[in-house]
Design a protein around this motif. Structure first.
Motif, short mmCIF file in Angstrom:
data_model
loop_
_atom_site.label_atom_id
_atom_site.label_comp_id
_atom_site.label_asym_id
_atom_site.label_seq_id
_atom_site.Cartn_x
_atom_site.Cartn_y
_atom_site.Cartn_z
N MET A 81 -9.16 6.27 13.24
CA MET A 81 -9.18 6.11 11.80
C MET A 81 -8.28 4.93 11.43
N VAL A 82 -8.72 4.11 10.53
CA VAL A 82 -7.94 2.97 10.06
C VAL A 82 -6.83 3.46 9.13
N PRO A 83 -5.59 3.05 9.37
CA PRO A 83 -4.50 3.51 8.50
C PRO A 83 -4.63 2.96 7.09
N LEU A 84 -4.08 3.68 6.13
CA LEU A 84 -4.08 3.24 4.73
C LEU A 84 -3.14 2.07 4.53
N ILE A 85 -2.02 2.09 5.24
CA ILE A 85 -1.04 1.01 5.18
C ILE A 85 -0.78 0.57 6.61
N ARG A 86 -1.03 -0.69 6.87
CA ARG A 86 -0.79 -1.21 8.22
C ARG A 86 0.67 -1.65 8.36
N SER A 87 1.13 -1.73 9.59
CA SER A 87 2.47 -2.18 9.88
C SER A 87 2.72 -3.54 9.25
N ARG A 88 3.88 -3.69 8.63
CA ARG A 88 4.36 -4.92 8.00
C ARG A 88 3.67 -5.28 6.68
N GLN A 89 2.81 -4.43 6.16
CA GLN A 89 2.25 -4.69 4.84
C GLN A 89 3.32 -4.41 3.79
N SER A 90 3.33 -5.22 2.76
CA SER A 90 4.27 -5.06 1.67
C SER A 90 3.76 -3.97 0.72
N VAL A 91 4.66 -3.07 0.33
CA VAL A 91 4.29 -2.02 -0.62
C VAL A 91 5.24 -2.05 -1.81
N ARG A 92 4.74 -1.62 -2.95
CA ARG A 92 5.56 -1.49 -4.15
C ARG A 92 5.63 0.00 -4.48
N VAL A 93 6.84 0.51 -4.57
CA VAL A 93 7.06 1.93 -4.82
C VAL A 93 7.91 2.08 -6.07
N LEU A 94 7.49 2.98 -6.95
CA LEU A 94 8.24 3.31 -8.17
C LEU A 94 8.63 4.78 -8.11
N PRO A 95 9.65 5.17 -8.85
CA PRO A 95 10.03 6.60 -8.90
C PRO A 95 8.83 7.44 -9.36
N ALA A 96 8.57 8.53 -8.64
CA ALA A 96 7.39 9.35 -8.92
C ALA A 96 7.70 10.48 -9.90
N ASP A 97 6.68 10.86 -10.65
CA ASP A 97 6.69 12.08 -11.45
C ASP A 97 5.81 13.06 -10.67
N PRO A 98 6.40 13.95 -9.85
CA PRO A 98 5.61 14.82 -8.98
C PRO A 98 4.58 15.69 -9.71
N SER A 99 4.82 16.00 -10.97
CA SER A 99 3.87 16.83 -11.71
C SER A 99 2.56 16.11 -11.98
N LYS A 100 2.53 14.78 -11.84
CA LYS A 100 1.32 14.00 -12.11
C LYS A 100 0.57 13.60 -10.84
N LEU A 101 1.08 13.98 -9.68
CA LEU A 101 0.46 13.56 -8.42
C LEU A 101 -0.92 14.19 -8.24
N GLU A 102 -1.76 13.48 -7.48
CA GLU A 102 -3.10 13.95 -7.15
C GLU A 102 -3.33 13.75 -5.66
N VAL A 103 -4.29 14.48 -5.11
CA VAL A 103 -4.68 14.28 -3.72
C VAL A 103 -5.13 12.83 -3.56
N GLY A 104 -4.66 12.19 -2.50
CA GLY A 104 -5.00 10.79 -2.25
C GLY A 104 -3.89 9.82 -2.61
N ASP A 105 -2.89 10.28 -3.37
CA ASP A 105 -1.75 9.42 -3.70
C ASP A 105 -0.89 9.22 -2.45
N ILE A 106 -0.20 8.10 -2.39
CA ILE A 106 0.75 7.83 -1.31
C ILE A 106 2.14 7.93 -1.91
N VAL A 107 2.97 8.80 -1.32
CA VAL A 107 4.29 9.05 -1.87
C VAL A 107 5.38 8.77 -0.85
N LEU A 108 6.57 8.48 -1.37
CA LEU A 108 7.76 8.32 -0.55
C LEU A 108 8.48 9.67 -0.58
#
Length: 96
Positions: free
Chosen positions: A1-28
């Motif tokens: 399976m191809v990974p969603l994020i490959r090694s060394r790809q740049s990601v932008r992460v913001l503080p999460a509101d866990p009550s709004k999460l859905e299946v398929g989201d990528i979380v820290l």
């Protein structure tokens, strides 16, 4: 399976509101004392927890909302579908 994020790809992460999460989201999230990016594979709103999977889809287990710190909103500058509006950022464009 191809990974969603490959090694060394740049990601932008913001503080999460866990009550709004859905299946398929990528979380820290913290797992065993270390913080990793994980795929949300199921939700348990009643117990305030999310099921997390690794980058290739293998289920790792459940973690509480208090251990979910951020949501991935972009990979290599490309916005993640559905991630907008799920952060705790007060700025409407997500900048802090």
């Amino acid at each position: 399976m191809v990974p969603l994020i490959r090694s060394r790809q740049s990601v932008r992460v913001l503080p999460a509101d866990p009550s709004k999460l859905e299946v398929g989201d990528i979380v820290l999230a913290r797992v065993a004392g270390t913080v990793y990016l994980h795929l949300v594979s199921a939700l348990d709103h009643a117990r305030r927890r999310v099921q997390i999977s690794n980058n290739r889809g293998r289920v790792n287990g459940w973690t509480g909302h208090d251990r979910v710190f951020g949501i991935c909103v972009a990979i290599d500058g490309v916005p993640r579908p559905g991630a907008a509006g799920k952060s705790r950022s007060a700025d409407p464009d997500g900048a802090r």
